[in-house]
Design a protein around this motif. Structure first.
Motif: not given
Ligand SMILES: [Mg+2]
Ligand SMILES: Nc1ncnc2c1ncn2[C@@H]1O[C@H](COP(=O)(O)OP(=O)(O)O)[C@@H](O)[C@H]1O
Length: 346
Positions: A284, A301, A299, A286
């Protein structure tokens, strides 16, 4: 096929412990999530559940040696160090076991937000300008440089909005100095100082590998429900204090109400970032817009949170649901992506 589900279960904390005080285990999973993943995998596989709490290290290794799973479904978060998410995958590599999601190199990189940004920069993938400040003395020199406020000051190695507060967005040298001190002294790690992007925020779920990497419907993070004078960020306060399950508010909009051009631009940016970091199976990412509406990566993930209960505001399952993929199908899809990667099939 036999799948070992590897996880870290949140320890039992005394009753009434506020959510935000269980910091060290904030990223560990609750039994509902672990059971939901196990049940999804049981639709097609035999499942062995292994709690990867470091206190059971010997037991973890013995069980893996005895059970000889065909593949492991890894949702372990590990403990402590910036290497925490890579700890179990490195052990699995050593034991020559297959597993879902990214390898230790990618997991370590993603927990160092600056190293991630260095790689993105090499590939000319937009990410906010930044500096890493390792010590208070380095901070003293840095404070005397020219700054374009506002900036945001974050711990280098955290996740789940830990160490990111309203006060992390700074508008003056005094505020910058205060936040550098807070991160370096209280979080005992370097501070990442970033150009603050004032535009809309999105988070993007990706599944797959190589040419078939798929971008799920983009989620917009809404800030309308935050207190009037608050910074429009997904801070610790916004995530853990102001999002009260007793008083539900709309925090995400999926699919994000944006033009097809912007959606395509964000999707292509996220695919490039996924590949640049060599993510595998799912991640995921951002994204935030600057004041001119241009998207930047904040960032990555590579082990996305997956709370099964739709009321709990979990982004990856929400994006999947919007694409018509329910929780069980999502988990099995990730498993299939990993199996394909290893040239295996159920
Ligand atoms: Mg974040
Ligand atoms: N450069 C930035 N500009 C604007 N907002 C930011 C920036 N970096 C972080 N944020 C805000 O802080 C939140 C948390 O930061 P992030 O780096 O994603 O940390 P975490 O790992 O805790 O999710 C983001 O969702 C966003 O709202």
């Amino acid at each position: 096929m036999k799948v070992a589900l590897l996880y870290n279960q949140k320890p039992d904390l005394p009753e009434n412990t506020p959510k935000y005080q269980s910091d060290e285990f904030a990223e560990w999973d609750n039994p509902e999530t672990i059971d939901a993943v196990a049940n999804a995998l049981r639709e097609r596989c035999d499942v062995v559940k292994i709690d990867c709490n470091p206190a059971y290290l010997q037991q973890i290794i013995t069980t893996l040696l005895e059970e000889k799973p065909d593949i492991c479904f890894n949702i372990t978060e590990g403990i402590g160090e910036p290497s925490r998410e890579a700890q179990i995958p490195a052990l699995l590599d050593m034991m020559r076991l297959r597993y879902t999601a990214s390898d230790p190199a990618t997991l370590c990189l993603a927990l160092d937000k600056a190293r991630t940004k260095e790689i993105l920069s090499y590939y000319q993938i937009p990410t906010p300008h930044f500096r890493v400040i390792h010590s208070l003395s380095e901070g003293m020199v840095f404070l005397n440089e020219h700054h374009q406020f506002p900036l945001i000051v974050k711990p280098l190695h955290e996740g789940s909005s830990k160490g990111i507060f309203e006060r992390s967005v700074v508008y003056s040298v005094e505020e910058l100095s205060r936040q550098l001190r807070e991160v370096i002294e209280q979080y005992k790690q370097p501070a990442l100082v970033e150009q603050f992007l004032s535009g809309r925020e999105f988070t993007v779920a990706l599944i797959g590998n190589g040419e078939t990497l798929e971008v799920l419907p983009i989620i917009e993070l809404l800030f309308d429900h935050l207190p009037k004078d608050s910074r429009k960020i997904y801070s610790y306060e916004a995530k853990w204090l102001w999002d009260d399950p007793e008083n539900p508010v709309e925090v995400f909009k999926c699919p994000a109400p944006i033009s097809k051009e912007l959606a395509d631009e964000i999707a292509s940016l996220c695919k490039r970032a996924f590949r640049a970091l060599r993510c595998r199976d799912w991640a995921r990412i951002d994204v935030r817009l600057n004041e001119h509406g241009k998207p930047f990566i904040i960032e990555i993930n590579p082990l996305p949170g997956i709370l099964p209960n739709p009321d709990e505001h979990s982004c990856f399952p929400l994006a999947a649901r919007t694409a018509g993929i329910d929780f069980n199908a999502l988990i099995n899809r990730v498993l299939d992506e990993a199996l394909k990667r290893y040239n295996l099939a159920i």
